[in-house]
Design a protein around this motif. Structure first.
Motif, PDB file in Angstrom:
ATOM      1  N   PHE A 358       0.845  -1.186   0.000  1.00  8.62           N
ATOM      2  CA  PHE A 358       0.000   0.000   0.000  1.00  8.62           C
ATOM      3  C   PHE A 358       0.888   1.246   0.000  1.00  8.62           C
ATOM      4  O   PHE A 358       1.977   1.253   0.578  1.00  8.62           O
ATOM      5  CB  PHE A 358      -0.900   0.011   1.227  1.00  8.62           C
ATOM      6  CG  PHE A 358      -1.842  -1.152   1.300  1.00  8.62           C
ATOM      7  CD1 PHE A 358      -3.048  -1.140   0.610  1.00  8.62           C
ATOM      8  CD2 PHE A 358      -1.531  -2.269   2.065  1.00  8.62           C
ATOM      9  CE1 PHE A 358      -3.922  -2.218   0.682  1.00  8.62           C
ATOM     10  CE2 PHE A 358      -2.391  -3.351   2.149  1.00  8.62           C
ATOM     11  CZ  PHE A 358      -3.595  -3.328   1.451  1.00  8.62           C
ATOM     12  N   ASP A 359       0.411   2.290  -0.633  1.00  9.72           N
ATOM     13  CA  ASP A 359       1.132   3.553  -0.686  1.00  9.72           C
ATOM     14  C   ASP A 359       0.883   4.318   0.614  1.00  9.72           C
ATOM     15  O   ASP A 359      -0.251   4.716   0.897  1.00  9.72           O
ATOM     16  CB  ASP A 359       0.650   4.362  -1.897  1.00  9.72           C
ATOM     17  CG  ASP A 359       1.430   5.659  -2.089  1.00  9.72           C
ATOM     18  OD1 ASP A 359       2.141   6.083  -1.164  1.00  9.72           O
ATOM     19  OD2 ASP A 359       1.314   6.258  -3.175  1.00  9.72           O
ATOM     20  N   ASP A 401       7.219  -9.845   2.797  1.00  7.37           N
ATOM     21  CA  ASP A 401       7.931  -8.740   2.140  1.00  7.37           C
ATOM     22  C   ASP A 401       6.994  -7.724   1.501  1.00  7.37           C
ATOM     23  O   ASP A 401       7.123  -7.370   0.334  1.00  7.37           O
ATOM     24  CB  ASP A 401       8.905  -9.299   1.102  1.00  7.37           C
ATOM     25  CG  ASP A 401       9.916  -8.244   0.650  1.00  7.37           C
ATOM     26  OD1 ASP A 401      10.030  -7.210   1.330  1.00  7.37           O
ATOM     27  OD2 ASP A 401      10.570  -8.457  -0.383  1.00  7.37           O
ATOM     28  N   ARG A 402       6.045  -7.231   2.261  1.00  3.66           N
ATOM     29  CA  ARG A 402       5.129  -6.156   1.835  1.00  3.66           C
ATOM     30  C   ARG A 402       4.506  -5.568   3.095  1.00  3.66           C
ATOM     31  O   ARG A 402       4.735  -6.062   4.198  1.00  3.66           O
ATOM     32  CB  ARG A 402       4.063  -6.696   0.881  1.00  3.66           C
ATOM     33  CG  ARG A 402       3.101  -7.691   1.518  1.00  3.66           C
ATOM     34  CD  ARG A 402       2.477  -8.593   0.493  1.00  3.66           C
ATOM     35  NE  ARG A 402       3.458  -9.569   0.017  1.00  3.66           N
ATOM     36  CZ  ARG A 402       3.299 -10.306  -1.072  1.00  3.66           C
ATOM     37  NH1 ARG A 402       2.225 -10.186  -1.820  1.00  3.66           N
ATOM     38  NH2 ARG A 402       4.216 -11.181  -1.440  1.00  3.66           N
ATOM     39  N   ASN A 403       3.715  -4.526   2.946  1.00  4.45           N
ATOM     40  CA  ASN A 403       3.087  -3.967   4.140  1.00  4.45           C
ATOM     41  C   ASN A 403       1.626  -4.386   4.245  1.00  4.45           C
ATOM     42  O   ASN A 403       1.023  -4.883   3.287  1.00  4.45           O
ATOM     43  CB  ASN A 403       3.245  -2.445   4.207  1.00  4.45           C
ATOM     44  CG  ASN A 403       2.576  -1.718   3.049  1.00  4.45           C
ATOM     45  OD1 ASN A 403       1.674  -2.235   2.403  1.00  4.45           O
ATOM     46  ND2 ASN A 403       3.022  -0.502   2.784  1.00  4.45           N
ATOM     47  N   VAL A 404       1.081  -4.204   5.440  1.00  4.55           N
ATOM     48  CA  VAL A 404      -0.319  -4.500   5.710  1.00  4.55           C
ATOM     49  C   VAL A 404      -0.984  -3.257   6.273  1.00  4.55           C
ATOM     50  O   VAL A 404      -0.316  -2.359   6.801  1.00  4.55           O
ATOM     51  CB  VAL A 404      -0.493  -5.657   6.718  1.00  4.55           C
ATOM     52  CG1 VAL A 404       0.194  -6.921   6.227  1.00  4.55           C
ATOM     53  CG2 VAL A 404       0.012  -5.272   8.104  1.00  4.55           C
ATOM     54  N   ASN A 416       5.230  -3.652   8.043  1.00  5.81           N
ATOM     55  CA  ASN A 416       5.833  -4.577   7.093  1.00  5.81           C
ATOM     56  C   ASN A 416       5.792  -6.004   7.615  1.00  5.81           C
ATOM     57  O   ASN A 416       6.050  -6.263   8.796  1.00  5.81           O
ATOM     58  CB  ASN A 416       7.285  -4.189   6.811  1.00  5.81           C
ATOM     59  CG  ASN A 416       7.398  -2.862   6.077  1.00  5.81           C
ATOM     60  OD1 ASN A 416       6.535  -2.506   5.289  1.00  5.81           O
ATOM     61  ND2 ASN A 416       8.448  -2.126   6.341  1.00  5.81           N
ATOM     62  N   THR A 417       5.481  -6.941   6.715  1.00  9.04           N
ATOM     63  CA  THR A 417       5.554  -8.361   7.059  1.00  9.04           C
ATOM     64  C   THR A 417       7.008  -8.832   6.943  1.00  9.04           C
ATOM     65  O   THR A 417       7.848  -8.131   6.371  1.00  9.04           O
ATOM     66  CB  THR A 417       4.647  -9.195   6.139  1.00  9.04           C
ATOM     67  OG1 THR A 417       5.061  -9.022   4.777  1.00  9.04           O
ATOM     68  CG2 THR A 417       3.197  -8.790   6.287  1.00  9.04           C
ATOM     69  N   PRO A 418       7.327 -10.004   7.477  1.00  6.08           N
ATOM     70  CA  PRO A 418       8.719 -10.472   7.465  1.00  6.08           C
ATOM     71  C   PRO A 418       9.258 -10.675   6.051  1.00  6.08           C
ATOM     72  O   PRO A 418       8.510 -10.911   5.102  1.00  6.08           O
ATOM     73  CB  PRO A 418       8.647 -11.817   8.204  1.00  6.08           C
ATOM     74  CG  PRO A 418       7.391 -11.770   8.997  1.00  6.08           C
ATOM     75  CD  PRO A 418       6.450 -10.930   8.209  1.00  6.08           C
ATOM     76  N   VAL A 419      10.578 -10.562   5.945  1.00  2.00           N
ATOM     77  CA  VAL A 419      11.304 -10.898   4.718  1.00  2.00           C
ATOM     78  C   VAL A 419      12.171 -12.105   5.035  1.00  2.00           C
ATOM     79  O   VAL A 419      12.991 -12.051   5.962  1.00  2.00           O
ATOM     80  CB  VAL A 419      12.189  -9.728   4.242  1.00  2.00           C
ATOM     81  CG1 VAL A 419      12.933 -10.110   2.960  1.00  2.00           C
ATOM     82  CG2 VAL A 419      11.346  -8.476   4.017  1.00  2.00           C
TER      83      VAL A 419
END
Length: 630
Positions: A358-359, A401-404, A416-419
């Motif tokens: 998400f921006d 590897d993205r945001n929620v 951010n979710t884990p990478v």
């Protein structure tokens, strides 16, 4: 989360023209690499008030071959209360001659109950057309009026590879008096650009002459290549619930009050469930016990009812029936934790194999999946609630590897979710291979997978023994199996590790060379065909880092000796590293092979460098070992 798909499908549109569309009029550059050409794609959106939005959709699509049929489907997703009118379909042949026309009465009306959907308010009108020859052209137009103004689709040239665009126009007429925010995201690779203008009645955005993106090895998804324009009303309506979305904070407060709180209701039965678990130990141990309990008694079924399909099922319904979709199961898990006195946060995410975030600077309704975030002193615990098999505090490759959008009482927080690193996305393979004089081998193998490689192995949890054997036989088809058996499959949900053993016999592994035999150093490896491209037009994406670590012990026949062994090798690269080493020990030879590949978006100029690196690793896997009769 069906609403995003529903509204997104409405983007297939254009203004009706009383003219024919001969295929000969398509510019040659738009035919290149294209299965279908979008001739006209015109959408007009008229926002009349906070709870009324009208879409005029018009498309003309020429299908060049069978691979393009899906680009010219004629269907209209809708929900109760939507008004659909002026439905028209015209079919043209290659020369532009009209073949047939259809109206709304020719469409069937169907429940949108695809696989995994149990019940839903979503429906669709659809017309089935079976082409008799290629190419053909479909002109499709309709109007639909909706009360939900929270969803305004993005404007992109197209969403699939091997589709080109002749002309597209997106017009918004805002008569509501509500601020309409827009944001243009240019193509990072200058593939094409959007032209913005005004015709006095509204904003107009347009694309022209956009060539097809040819599907290619390691190609990023078109959404990462093409430009787009996003839209969001400062005030909106969703099934009678009105709110504002000028910031993630105010939108989050609305989301919490209207979509989370109404469904976060405990019952005596749910309290009794938690009491029966006799929770003890650390916070993490309590969360794990509740999570695995929830997994043991629920299953995933999509439910698309309540505030446009965005309101979760009530937790007592999930508790009684034992099923729910991502919203319902996540909310049920949240409610169980609430009863146990453990705070957690309902989180909306874009679930896809290609990372999409998400921006932070442009709040709007979005996402297609819900997960749960539980903060602890040791860090956030992430719970995927739709799988009965996935490990505790493990997210799959479609959500890392993205945001929620983490929904809290005071607003939405983007987290951010884990990478997962290459060390975490790991395969460990240990093989013991007995070489036979008839060129066959008998093998025993131990396999273990973690991280994203664990995700791929979860498919085995639902397969029968016969299906497991067939699947692994096809997956490891670099060997010519005479027989193969997977044994002792374990899904270690405590540590997110999938493990199994293999017993197998394969023929034609070695080749005779006089009184000697020659065989390759690595029995099981990826035999991907890596091809150099003389002209790479676009970047390439390695979506996940990973590391494969193999240890192979060969036992040679008693009357043979190890004659020639390749030298040890190490291949460093910006894309990763590869190592292969050999140790002789009497009648045994141990081969150790490790490959690490780094994720990333790489420029097109480096594509052939990567291919050369992988070709070298493939050649090393095929390094030959020579044994001779004594």
């Amino acid at each position: 989360m069906m609403k995003i798909l529903t509204i997104g499908a409405l983007c297939i549109a254009s203004v009706y023209y009383a003219q024919n569309y001969p295929v000969s009029a398509i510019p040659e550059n738009l035919k290149k690499d294209a299965n279908a050409v979008i001739r006209k794609d015109f959408t007009t959106i008229q926002i009349n008030k906070i709870d009324e939005i009208k879409y005029q959709m018009n498309t003309v699509t020429t299908v060049l071959n069978k691979g393009g049929d899906s680009e010219a489907l004629t269907y209209i997703p809708y929900e109760k209360g939507d008004h659909i009118s002026d439905v028209k379909v015209i079919i043209y042949d290659e020369s532009g001659k009209k073949v047939k026309s259809y109206s709304k009465s020719d469409f069937g009306d169907f429940a949108n109950n695809s696989s995994g959907v149990f019940y839903s308010d979503n429906r669709y009108l659809a017309l089935t057309y079976t082409p008799t020859q290629y190419p053909y052209t479909v002109e499709f137009s309709y109007q639909i009026t909706n009360e939900n103004t929270i969803f305004i689709p993005d404007f992109v040239p197209f969403t699939n590879t091997n589709v080109s665009l002749e002309e597209s126009q997106f017009k918004i007429v805002n008569n509501s008096g509500i601020e309409l925010r827009t944001k243009t995201y240019p193509s990072l690779y200058n593939y094409t650009s959007v032209v913005e203008s005004s015709d006095g009645t509204g904003k107009v955005f347009a694309y022209k002459n956009v060539p097809a993106i040819d599907d290619a090895f390691l190609l990023p998804k078109p959404v990462k290549i093409l430009p787009k324009v996003s839209f969001s009303l400062a005030k909106f309506n969703l099934e009678g619930k009105q709110g504002s979305i000028t910031s993630w904070k105010d939108f989050g407060v609305w989301y919490y009050e209207n979509l989370v709180t109404p469904a976060s209701v405990s019952t005596p039965q749910i309290k009794a469930e938690i009491a029966s678990l006799n929770l003890s130990g650390t916070k993490e141990e309590k969360i794990k016990k509740i999570y695995q309990y929830m997994q043991s008694k629920t299953r995933y079924i999509f439910v698309g009812l309540g505030i446009g399909g965005w309101l979760p099922m009530m937790p007592d319904e999930v508790q009684k029936k034992g099923y729910g979709d991502c919203k319902g199961l996540t909310n049920y898990m949240k409610t169980l934790l609430d009863v146990a006195g453990i705070p957690s946060y309902y989180s909306v995410i874009n679930s896809s194999s290609s990372q999409e975030s998400f921006d932070p600077d442009f709040p709007k309704m979005g996402g297609n999946h819900a997960i749960l975030m539980v903060p602890t002193e040791k860090g956030n615990i992430w719970l995927e609630n739709t799988s009965q098999q996935i490990a505790f505090n493990h997210l799959g490759y479609t959500t890392t590897d993205r945001n929620v959008l983490s929904v809290k009482k005071e607003g939405i927080e983007l987290i951010n979710t884990p990478v997962y690193s290459a060390d975490q996305n790991k395969e460990k393979q240990t093989l013991k291979i007995k070489l036979n004089e008839d060129n066959s081998i008998n093998g025993q193998g131990q396999f273990a997978f973690t991280g994203n490689q664990y995700d791929y192995s979860l498919r085995f949890t639902t397969l029968s023994p016969k299906e497991k054997n067939e699947f692994i036989k096809n997956q490891l088809n670099v060997l010519h199996f005479e027989n193969i058996e997977m044994k002792d499959f374990v899904n270690d949900r405590e540590n997110a590790v999938a493990q199994y053993n293999l017993d197998f016999k394969a023929i034609n592994y070695s080749k005779n060379a006089g009184s000697s035999m020659v065989f390759r150093a690595v029995p099981i490896f990826s035999d991907t065909n890596y091809k150099i491209e003389e002209k790479r037009d676009l970047p390439f994406e390695i979506m996940q880092s990973f590391e494969d670590e193999y240890k192979i012990t060969f036992e040679i026949p008693k009357n043979y000796k190890i004659e020639e062994v390749p030298t040890d090798v190490k291949l460093p690269s910006e894309f990763g590293t590869y190592q292969l080493s050999f140790v002789k020990n009497g009648e045994e030879l141990t081969v150790t092979r490790t490959i690490r590949v780094n994720k990333g978006m790489y420029p097109k100029e480096k594509y052939n460098d990567y291919i050369k690196f992988r070709k070298k690793t493939l050649n090393m896997d095929n390094s030959k070992i020579l044994i001779s009769k004594i």
